[in-house]
Design a protein around this motif. Sequence first.
Motif, short mmCIF file in Angstrom:
data_model
loop_
_atom_site.label_atom_id
_atom_site.label_comp_id
_atom_site.label_asym_id
_atom_site.label_seq_id
_atom_site.Cartn_x
_atom_site.Cartn_y
_atom_site.Cartn_z
N UNK A 208 0.81 -1.20 0.00
CA UNK A 208 0.00 0.00 0.00
C UNK A 208 0.84 1.25 0.00
N UNK A 209 0.33 2.27 0.65
CA UNK A 209 1.01 3.57 0.71
C UNK A 209 0.97 4.10 2.13
N UNK A 210 2.02 4.78 2.51
CA UNK A 210 2.06 5.52 3.76
C UNK A 210 1.80 6.98 3.41
N UNK A 211 0.75 7.54 3.98
CA UNK A 211 0.38 8.92 3.74
C UNK A 211 0.32 9.61 5.09
N UNK A 212 1.31 10.46 5.33
CA UNK A 212 1.50 11.09 6.64
C UNK A 212 1.54 10.00 7.70
N UNK A 213 0.62 10.01 8.67
CA UNK A 213 0.69 9.01 9.73
C UNK A 213 -0.31 7.86 9.52
N UNK A 214 -0.73 7.66 8.27
CA UNK A 214 -1.66 6.58 7.95
C UNK A 214 -1.02 5.60 6.98
N UNK A 215 -1.11 4.31 7.31
CA UNK A 215 -0.67 3.24 6.42
C UNK A 215 -1.92 2.65 5.79
N UNK A 216 -2.02 2.77 4.46
CA UNK A 216 -3.20 2.34 3.72
C UNK A 216 -2.88 1.07 2.94
N UNK A 217 -3.51 -0.05 3.32
CA UNK A 217 -3.26 -1.36 2.69
C UNK A 217 -4.27 -1.60 1.59
N UNK A 218 -3.75 -1.83 0.36
CA UNK A 218 -4.60 -2.02 -0.81
C UNK A 218 -4.50 -3.40 -1.43
N UNK B 96 9.28 -5.16 -5.67
CA UNK B 96 9.32 -4.77 -7.08
C UNK B 96 7.92 -4.80 -7.69
N UNK B 97 7.17 -5.86 -7.38
CA UNK B 97 5.79 -5.96 -7.89
C UNK B 97 4.94 -4.81 -7.34
N UNK B 98 5.13 -4.47 -6.08
CA UNK B 98 4.38 -3.36 -5.48
C UNK B 98 4.74 -2.04 -6.17
N UNK B 99 6.03 -1.79 -6.36
CA UNK B 99 6.48 -0.53 -6.98
C UNK B 99 5.92 -0.38 -8.40
N UNK B 100 5.73 -1.47 -9.11
CA UNK B 100 5.18 -1.42 -10.46
C UNK B 100 3.77 -0.81 -10.46
N UNK B 101 3.12 -0.81 -9.30
CA UNK B 101 1.78 -0.25 -9.16
C UNK B 101 1.75 0.97 -8.26
#
Length: 173
Positions: A50-60, A86-91
Amino acid sequence: MSVHRLTELPELPARGRLIVSEGVLPPTRAAIQASSTNSRPDEGLVLWLGRNIENTSLVLACAIPRTTHDWGRVHVDEAAVGTAASAARAHGLGVIAQVHSHPGKDTRHSDGDDELVLLPYESMFSLVIADYGLGSVHPAGGAGLHQFQDGRWIKVANHDAFIVVPHLLGGGL
């Protein structure tokens, strides 16, 4: 069954939140429960993307890396984590959390869990599910939510740091 723990595991509030898309939970649970050797359940492991946005970790999404496992342990090597990253970075995503199971009800990190998480970073989350993945994925239901804080793992004290976002159909907002 209790985990092997000789060092202190502080229990503190999370720094931020772990928000998980509901669609990630079934493949996570299935992968963890599928870990077995000779028809005997073993610990399993999944990486959450997922992505870390400020103090939130968002799992997709989740990645199911190649692991070696046996009763009482699961291990993922650097190459498998690299492939998942690598697979994650591709998205446009990254590996932001680890989920693994324990054989009993004790969902605290063991000393080995603390040491074997590859490349922990400040505020990274780790979730432990009881009974080889049959236990609840929610901390309020018994899962152990942990976070890397100030260079060490802590057990998260506040269950409201873990949020599952349900699928909303038909304009359910």
